[in-house]
Design an enzyme around this catalytic site. Structure first.
Site, mmCIF file in Angstrom:
data_model
loop_
_atom_site.group_PDB
_atom_site.id
_atom_site.type_symbol
_atom_site.label_atom_id
_atom_site.label_comp_id
_atom_site.label_asym_id
_atom_site.label_seq_id
_atom_site.Cartn_x
_atom_site.Cartn_y
_atom_site.Cartn_z
ATOM 1 N N ASP A 17 0.833 -1.203 0.000
ATOM 2 C CA ASP A 17 0.000 0.000 0.000
ATOM 3 C C ASP A 17 0.870 1.257 0.000
ATOM 4 O OD1 ASP A 17 -2.305 1.451 0.011
ATOM 5 O OD2 ASP A 17 -2.844 1.011 2.081
ATOM 6 N N GLY A 20 0.253 5.483 -4.411
ATOM 7 C CA GLY A 20 -0.313 6.773 -4.803
ATOM 8 C C GLY A 20 0.250 7.908 -3.963
ATOM 9 N N TRP A 22 3.049 7.945 -2.328
ATOM 10 C CA TRP A 22 4.472 8.114 -2.661
ATOM 11 C C TRP A 22 4.627 9.026 -3.876
ATOM 12 C CZ3 TRP A 22 7.584 7.381 -6.824
ATOM 13 C CH2 TRP A 22 8.979 7.353 -6.599
ATOM 14 N N ASN A 65 -10.610 -2.816 -6.285
ATOM 15 C CA ASN A 65 -9.816 -1.814 -7.016
ATOM 16 C C ASN A 65 -10.427 -1.391 -8.359
ATOM 17 O OD1 ASN A 65 -6.568 -3.039 -5.887
ATOM 18 N ND2 ASN A 65 -7.792 -1.353 -5.115
HETATM 19 C C1 FPP Z 1 -1.731 0.298 -3.375
HETATM 20 O O1 FPP Z 1 -1.286 1.596 -3.497
HETATM 21 C C2 FPP Z 1 -1.229 -0.537 -4.451
HETATM 22 C C3 FPP Z 1 -1.993 -1.103 -5.422
HETATM 23 C C4 FPP Z 1 -3.444 -0.929 -5.518
HETATM 24 C C5 FPP Z 1 -1.406 -1.937 -6.462
HETATM 25 C C6 FPP Z 1 -0.119 -2.611 -6.157
HETATM 26 C C7 FPP Z 1 0.623 -2.769 -7.402
HETATM 27 C C8 FPP Z 1 1.972 -2.709 -7.564
HETATM 28 C C9 FPP Z 1 2.913 -2.613 -6.457
HETATM 29 C C10 FPP Z 1 2.608 -2.736 -8.887
HETATM 30 C C11 FPP Z 1 2.054 -3.666 -9.867
HETATM 31 C C12 FPP Z 1 2.063 -5.058 -9.436
HETATM 32 C C13 FPP Z 1 2.681 -6.023 -10.090
HETATM 33 C C14 FPP Z 1 2.570 -7.418 -9.627
HETATM 34 C C15 FPP Z 1 3.516 -5.719 -11.252
HETATM 35 P P1 FPP Z 1 -2.374 2.759 -3.599
HETATM 36 O O2 FPP Z 1 -2.520 3.115 -5.016
HETATM 37 O O3 FPP Z 1 -3.633 2.319 -2.911
HETATM 38 O O4 FPP Z 1 -1.680 3.903 -2.811
HETATM 39 P P2 FPP Z 1 -2.397 5.045 -1.953
HETATM 40 O O5 FPP Z 1 -3.157 4.348 -0.855
HETATM 41 O O6 FPP Z 1 -1.250 5.840 -1.457
HETATM 42 O O7 FPP Z 1 -3.277 5.783 -2.894
#
Ligand code: FPP
Length: 238
Positions: A17, A20, A22, A65
């Site tokens: 998590d 976004g 970051w 998602n």
């Molecule tokens: C959460 O961060 C992350 C995700 C919803 C997706 C995770 C995906 C990856 C790490 C990369 C792609 C995966 C692979 C296997 C290539 P967020 O977007 O919810 O962050 P935030 O809470 O700060 O908005």
């Protein structure tokens, strides 16, 4: 079940998590956060190999998602496809089996094709497994298991009195994978968010404020050392 001082975990599960946030912190588009997040996966895999952790499960896309903006969903699916293509060599080199859990039939066909191709190509490796949770939700997984069990009962293949925890476990998406010993969530959120709810009953939880793209070797090693200091009792007095 025995009580035991924790050695290295056999199975680590991670809720990745904070991509976004970051990106926002660095004044970059959210998609760049996801790309950096993919680099953290490589770092964690390296440590798993060094330490000898055979199972790693990553929450890459939850069934919730899909409500994100179309462009972001599109970006994540594209990233996943590119990831599969560009990391396949590495999976072979390190004899790592790729698996996926979730309602995979709902993934875009191009992603599904690439995914099943790499899963088939690595299916014979037994040393290590990288398990991606894609369009995954734990309640959906348990619901799917209940439905499969009910069908067997209807066909007369299973006596309802014989349904126990092992039968339920046997109908989950990856029934042969041991329960996670350690579950990590980055970015400071203190929730399981519908991840491995059945399997995580006795799992040690580790929460860190570090955002996923910043979660590299050092951060992962710190989580593992924290785990090793714990004393697991599995409900006993230990
Ligand atoms: C959460 O961060 C992350 C995700 C919803 C997706 C995770 C995906 C990856 C790490 C990369 C792609 C995966 C692979 C296997 C290539 P967020 O977007 O919810 O962050 P935030 O809470 O700060 O908005």
């Amino acid at each position: 079940m025995n009580t035991s001082s924790a050695g290295w975990p056999r199975h680590v599960a991670i809720i990745m998590d904070g991509n976004g946030r970051w990106a926002q912190l660095h004044g970059l588009p959210r998609t760049r956060g996801h790309e950096e997040g993919a680099e953290s996966i490589a770092a964690v895999l390296r440590v798993c190999r060094e330490v000898g952790i055979p199972y790693l499960t990553l929450y890459a896309f939850s069934s919730e998602n899909w409500v994100r903006p179309r462009t972001e969903v599109h970006c994540l699916m594209g990233l996943l496809r590119r990831y599969l293509r560009s990391r396949e060599k590495e999976l072979h080199k390190h004899r790592t089996r790729l698996r996926a859990i979730g309602r995979l039939e709902a993934l875009p066909p191009t992603v599904w094709r690439e995914l099943s191709r790499v899963m088939d190509a690595t299916a014979h490796y037994t040393e290590r497994q990288l398990i991606l949770a894609l369009n995954y939700g734990a309640r959906a997984e348990i619901t799917d298991a209940v439905r499969a069990i009910a069908r067997k009962v209807r066909r007369g293949e299973l006596d309802p009195e014989r349904i126990d925890e092992a039968v339920v476990t046997g109908h989950l998406y990856a029934p042969d994978v041991p329960d996670p010993d350690l579950l990590i969530r980055t970015s400071g959120e203190l929730r399981l968010s519908n991840f491995l709810l059945w399997q995580a009953s006795y799992t040690e939880l580790y929460f860190t404020p570090v955002l996923w793209p910043d979660f590299r070797e050092g951060e992962f090693r710190a989580a593992l050392l924290d785990y090793r200091r714990r004393h697991r009792r599995f409900g006993g007095l230990g």
